[in-house]
Design a protein around this motif. Structure first.
Motif, PDB file in Angstrom:
ATOM      1  N   MET A   1     -46.739  34.099   3.860  1.00  0.00           N
ATOM      2  CA  MET A   1     -47.643  33.314   2.993  1.00  0.00           C
ATOM      3  C   MET A   1     -47.703  31.866   3.470  1.00  0.00           C
ATOM      4  O   MET A   1     -48.778  31.263   3.526  1.00  0.00           O
ATOM      5  CB  MET A   1     -47.162  33.356   1.549  1.00  0.00           C
ATOM      6  CG  MET A   1     -47.423  34.673   0.883  1.00  0.00           C
ATOM      7  SD  MET A   1     -47.425  34.481  -0.904  1.00  0.00           S
ATOM      8  CE  MET A   1     -47.470  36.207  -1.384  1.00  0.00           C
TER       9      MET A   1
ATOM     10  N   TYR B   1     -43.469  33.655  -3.288  1.00  0.00           N
ATOM     11  CA  TYR B   1     -44.224  33.055  -2.193  1.00  0.00           C
ATOM     12  C   TYR B   1     -43.713  33.589  -0.840  1.00  0.00           C
ATOM     13  O   TYR B   1     -43.420  32.837   0.077  1.00  0.00           O
ATOM     14  CB  TYR B   1     -44.154  31.521  -2.269  1.00  0.00           C
ATOM     15  CG  TYR B   1     -45.165  30.857  -1.371  1.00  0.00           C
ATOM     16  CD1 TYR B   1     -46.523  30.972  -1.623  1.00  0.00           C
ATOM     17  CD2 TYR B   1     -44.762  30.152  -0.243  1.00  0.00           C
ATOM     18  CE1 TYR B   1     -47.451  30.405  -0.787  1.00  0.00           C
ATOM     19  CE2 TYR B   1     -45.690  29.573   0.606  1.00  0.00           C
ATOM     20  CZ  TYR B   1     -47.029  29.696   0.331  1.00  0.00           C
ATOM     21  OH  TYR B   1     -47.946  29.134   1.175  1.00  0.00           O
ATOM     22  N   GLY B   2     -43.579  34.891  -0.768  1.00  0.00           N
ATOM     23  CA  GLY B   2     -43.161  35.531   0.483  1.00  0.00           C
ATOM     24  C   GLY B   2     -41.683  35.858   0.549  1.00  0.00           C
ATOM     25  O   GLY B   2     -41.268  36.734   1.309  1.00  0.00           O
TER      26      GLY B   2
ATOM     27  N   ARG C   1     -46.904  33.614  -6.634  1.00  0.00           N
ATOM     28  CA  ARG C   1     -47.506  32.412  -6.029  1.00  0.00           C
ATOM     29  C   ARG C   1     -46.595  31.200  -6.123  1.00  0.00           C
ATOM     30  O   ARG C   1     -46.739  30.238  -5.381  1.00  0.00           O
ATOM     31  CB  ARG C   1     -48.820  32.070  -6.740  1.00  0.00           C
ATOM     32  CG  ARG C   1     -49.914  33.075  -6.483  1.00  0.00           C
ATOM     33  CD  ARG C   1     -51.013  32.914  -7.524  1.00  0.00           C
ATOM     34  NE  ARG C   1     -52.069  33.881  -7.273  1.00  0.00           N
ATOM     35  CZ  ARG C   1     -53.198  33.587  -6.622  1.00  0.00           C
ATOM     36  NH1 ARG C   1     -53.419  32.359  -6.192  1.00  0.00           N
ATOM     37  NH2 ARG C   1     -54.096  34.512  -6.408  1.00  0.00           N
TER      38      ARG C   1
ATOM     39  N   ASN D   1     -44.516  38.705  -3.958  1.00  0.00           N
ATOM     40  CA  ASN D   1     -45.918  38.592  -4.353  1.00  0.00           C
ATOM     41  C   ASN D   1     -46.234  37.387  -5.241  1.00  0.00           C
ATOM     42  O   ASN D   1     -47.394  37.060  -5.440  1.00  0.00           O
ATOM     43  CB  ASN D   1     -46.359  39.874  -5.054  1.00  0.00           C
ATOM     44  CG  ASN D   1     -45.375  40.320  -6.116  1.00  0.00           C
ATOM     45  OD1 ASN D   1     -44.192  40.531  -5.812  1.00  0.00           O
ATOM     46  ND2 ASN D   1     -45.816  40.443  -7.346  1.00  0.00           N
TER      47      ASN D   1
ATOM     48  N   ASP E   1     -51.118  29.967   4.691  1.00  0.00           N
ATOM     49  CA  ASP E   1     -51.623  28.767   4.015  1.00  0.00           C
ATOM     50  C   ASP E   1     -51.582  27.553   4.933  1.00  0.00           C
ATOM     51  O   ASP E   1     -52.491  26.724   4.915  1.00  0.00           O
ATOM     52  CB  ASP E   1     -50.836  28.517   2.723  1.00  0.00           C
ATOM     53  CG  ASP E   1     -51.218  29.525   1.643  1.00  0.00           C
ATOM     54  OD1 ASP E   1     -52.351  30.043   1.687  1.00  0.00           O
ATOM     55  OD2 ASP E   1     -50.384  29.802   0.765  1.00  0.00           O
TER      56      ASP E   1
END
Ligand code: 5GP
Ligand code: MG
Length: 178
Positions: free
Chosen positions: A51, A159-160, A171, A169, A55
């Motif tokens: 992730m 966040y990974g 955020r 999963n 990003d």
């Protein structure tokens, strides 16, 4: 604060999605500035960095390539101490400007093992960007050129980042509850 449960453990929100995204943008801005006019070859360390890498990559304006490799050092909540490459690096890094993207640096053992393998290929430059750094835990002299957040020695997920496979999963980033 909303809390989550992963396997048998409770976690509290530690870093919000907003804070994470803001900080990644700042890290990317620094990279865009430092590497202006150059081409950068990013190596993202799976699984935890997927992730962060995605990003970060979206915020880059410098010419950038990326590859993903897999190194494993963690079982459950504690570092197993052994680092094993499970997906290898097949690119030639000679004369390339390389930046490693790592989700978290804890003891530093993973990077300590991995860096000489990269230096061996004589890249033009080699830097590390880590989203999280458990600075008080780091036992090796690892130069971290771009750090997202220095965090205390508490297990984090989201966040990974996983706890035994689950929790990647979310955020936000969550910290093990007391
Ligand atoms: P080191 O080799 O620096 O001790 O550990 C690096 C790896 O351990 C990281 O890439 C990450 O996969 C894992 N790790 C270290 N601390 C944590 C943590 O608090 N949560 C999770 N989910 N993984 C961690
Ligand atoms: Mg990792």
């Amino acid at each position: 604060m909303p809390a989550i449960r992963v396997h048998d453990k409770n976690f509290d929100v530690y870093l919000s999605e907003f804070e994470i995204q803001q900080r990644i943008k700042e890290m990317a801005d620094a990279i865009n500035k430092d590497y202006k006019g150059k081409k950068v070859y990013f190596i993202a360390i799976l699984n935890g960095s997927f992730m962060f890498a995605a990003d970060m990559f979206k915020c880059l304006t410098v010419e950038s390539e990326i590859c993903f490799i897999k190194l494993v050092s963690y079982k459950g909540l504690k570092s197993s101490g052994d680092v094993a490459t499970t997906i290898g690096l097949d690119e030639d890094l000679h004369q390339k400007h390389v930046i490693i993207l790592e989700d978290i640096i804890d003891t530093g053992k993973t990077m300590h093992y991995f860096l000489p393998k990269l230096f061996h290929q004589q890249p033009a430059s080699l830097k590390i960007a880590a989203l999280l750094h458990k600075a008080e835990m780091t036992q090796y002299d690892i130069p971290i050129d771009y750090t997202g957040f220095v965090i205390p020695n508490k297990f984090v997920v989201g966040y990974g980042l996983d706890y035994d496979g689950l929790g990647r999963n979310y955020r936000d980033i969550y910290q093990l509850a007391d």
